[in-house]
Scaffold this motif. Structure first.
Motif, short mmCIF file in Angstrom:
data_model
loop_
_atom_site.label_atom_id
_atom_site.label_comp_id
_atom_site.label_asym_id
_atom_site.label_seq_id
_atom_site.Cartn_x
_atom_site.Cartn_y
_atom_site.Cartn_z
N PHE A 153 -0.78 18.27 46.97
CA PHE A 153 0.45 17.49 47.20
C PHE A 153 1.68 18.30 46.82
N LEU A 154 1.60 19.03 45.72
CA LEU A 154 2.73 19.82 45.27
C LEU A 154 3.09 20.87 46.34
N GLU A 155 2.06 21.44 46.95
CA GLU A 155 2.31 22.40 48.03
C GLU A 155 2.95 21.71 49.23
N HIS A 156 2.44 20.52 49.57
CA HIS A 156 3.00 19.74 50.68
C HIS A 156 4.47 19.39 50.42
N ALA A 157 4.81 19.17 49.16
CA ALA A 157 6.19 18.80 48.80
C ALA A 157 7.15 19.99 48.85
N GLY A 158 6.61 21.20 48.95
CA GLY A 158 7.49 22.36 49.09
C GLY A 158 7.49 23.32 47.93
N ALA A 159 6.49 23.27 47.07
CA ALA A 159 6.48 24.14 45.89
C ALA A 159 6.45 25.62 46.25
N LEU A 160 5.84 25.96 47.38
CA LEU A 160 5.72 27.37 47.76
C LEU A 160 7.08 28.02 48.01
N THR A 161 8.05 27.24 48.43
CA THR A 161 9.38 27.79 48.74
C THR A 161 10.47 27.29 47.80
N ALA A 162 10.09 26.56 46.76
CA ALA A 162 11.08 26.01 45.83
C ALA A 162 11.68 27.10 44.94
N ASP A 163 12.97 26.98 44.69
CA ASP A 163 13.65 27.86 43.73
C ASP A 163 13.62 27.25 42.33
N LEU A 164 13.46 25.93 42.30
CA LEU A 164 13.51 25.20 41.03
C LEU A 164 12.60 24.00 41.10
N VAL A 165 11.81 23.80 40.06
CA VAL A 165 11.02 22.57 39.90
C VAL A 165 11.43 21.93 38.59
N ILE A 166 11.71 20.62 38.64
CA ILE A 166 12.06 19.87 37.44
C ILE A 166 11.06 18.71 37.31
N ALA A 167 10.32 18.69 36.21
CA ALA A 167 9.36 17.62 35.95
C ALA A 167 10.00 16.59 35.04
N THR A 168 10.26 15.40 35.56
CA THR A 168 10.97 14.37 34.79
C THR A 168 10.17 13.08 34.67
N THR A 169 8.85 13.15 34.78
CA THR A 169 8.06 11.93 34.67
C THR A 169 8.11 11.41 33.23
N GLY A 170 7.61 10.21 33.02
CA GLY A 170 7.61 9.62 31.69
C GLY A 170 6.42 10.01 30.85
N LYS A 171 5.57 10.90 31.38
CA LYS A 171 4.37 11.33 30.66
C LYS A 171 4.42 12.83 30.41
N ASP A 172 4.38 13.23 29.15
CA ASP A 172 4.44 14.64 28.81
C ASP A 172 3.29 15.43 29.41
N GLU A 173 2.08 14.82 29.42
CA GLU A 173 0.94 15.54 29.96
C GLU A 173 1.11 15.85 31.44
N ASP A 174 1.72 14.92 32.17
CA ASP A 174 1.98 15.16 33.59
C ASP A 174 3.04 16.25 33.77
N ASN A 175 4.08 16.21 32.96
CA ASN A 175 5.14 17.21 33.07
C ASN A 175 4.61 18.61 32.78
N LEU A 176 3.68 18.71 31.84
CA LEU A 176 3.10 20.01 31.52
C LEU A 176 2.22 20.52 32.66
N VAL A 177 1.42 19.64 33.23
CA VAL A 177 0.55 20.05 34.35
C VAL A 177 1.39 20.49 35.55
N ILE A 178 2.42 19.72 35.85
CA ILE A 178 3.31 20.05 36.98
C ILE A 178 3.98 21.40 36.75
N SER A 179 4.43 21.63 35.52
CA SER A 179 5.10 22.89 35.19
C SER A 179 4.14 24.07 35.32
N LEU A 180 2.94 23.89 34.81
CA LEU A 180 1.95 24.97 34.87
C LEU A 180 1.59 25.32 36.31
N LEU A 181 1.39 24.29 37.13
CA LEU A 181 1.09 24.53 38.54
C LEU A 181 2.25 25.22 39.25
N ALA A 182 3.45 24.74 38.97
CA ALA A 182 4.63 25.31 39.62
C ALA A 182 4.78 26.80 39.32
#
Length: 218
Positions: A57-86
């Motif tokens: 899904f992250l790839e579908h959302a455009g992560a491959l061409t993103a200059d910036l990813v900001i993880a602002t969910t209410g769960k720290d564990e999700d924000n960490l996973v998103i950051s690591l993948l990005a």
């Protein structure tokens, strides 16, 4: 700049709105389909429903061409996973993540792909400045909060002001031309400057509406 924001809560939506207003290409995603539906028509950004912790899904959302990813969910564990993948899977140049629980702050570092860790209590202006380095965007936001609008208008061949000097154009009361961007370069707006098609004007106003500025130049 291409920005991908994971988490469409109040904070994520505000960041998306500010970055989009500064003419960035913004995608806002959230696992909550109802929240995405609620924002449809309210934000001029790309909205997607899905789990940003899923690589596909992250790839579908455009992560491959993103200059910036900001993880602002209410769960720290999700924000960490998103950051690591990005950072590790998609090699995003700049990654920022919100820290919801101060006790977890020590985790938000380069080991988890986080370039900028932002405590939940950080004011919106500071968060955007730290995450993007976009001081011009921050300045515009501060002006807006102070009751001053920065309105942009572009001169075309059909514009009534094309070929006229700035001194010849009657501006609404309370409006001042801050700069004229010509050929990608900001120019000091001298009164004798003659406008050309393609010129972009930034007008600062504390009273005039966007429509009044548009009428003056177009």
């Amino acid at each position: 700049m291409r920005a991908l924001i994971a988490g469409a809560g109040r904070l994520g939506a505000q960041i998306a709105q500010v970055l989009a207003a500064a003419r960035n290409d913004v995608t806002l995603v959230d696992v909550d389909e109802d929240r995405i539906a609620e924002l449809e028509g309210r934000l001029s950004v790309r909205l997607l429903a899905g789990d940003a912790c899923e690589p596909a899904f992250l790839e579908h959302a455009g992560a491959l061409t993103a200059d910036l990813v900001i993880a602002t969910t209410g769960k720290d564990e999700d924000n960490l996973v998103i950051s690591l993948l990005a950072k590790r899977r998609f090699a995003v140049p700049r990654v920022a993540a919100r820290v919801n629980d101060a006790e977890n702050a020590w985790l938000f570092d380069r080991n988890w792909g986080v370039d900028t860790a932002v405590p939940a209590a950080t004011p919106l202006i500071s968060l955007i400045e730290e995450a993007t380095g976009a001081t011009d965007t921050v300045a515009l936001l501060r002006l807006s909060k102070a009751g001053v609008d920065v309105i942009e208008t572009t001169i075309t061949a059909r514009s009534r002001s094309a070929g006229r000097t700035l001194v010849e154009i009657p501006l609404p009361e309370g409006a001042v031309i801050a700069t004229v961007i010509r050929d990608g370069q900001p120019t000091v707006p001298a009164p004798e400057m003659r406008l050309r098609p393609g010129d972009e004007l930034l007008v600062v106003s504390h009273a005039a509406t966007e429509q009044e500025i548009h009428t003056a130049f177009q």
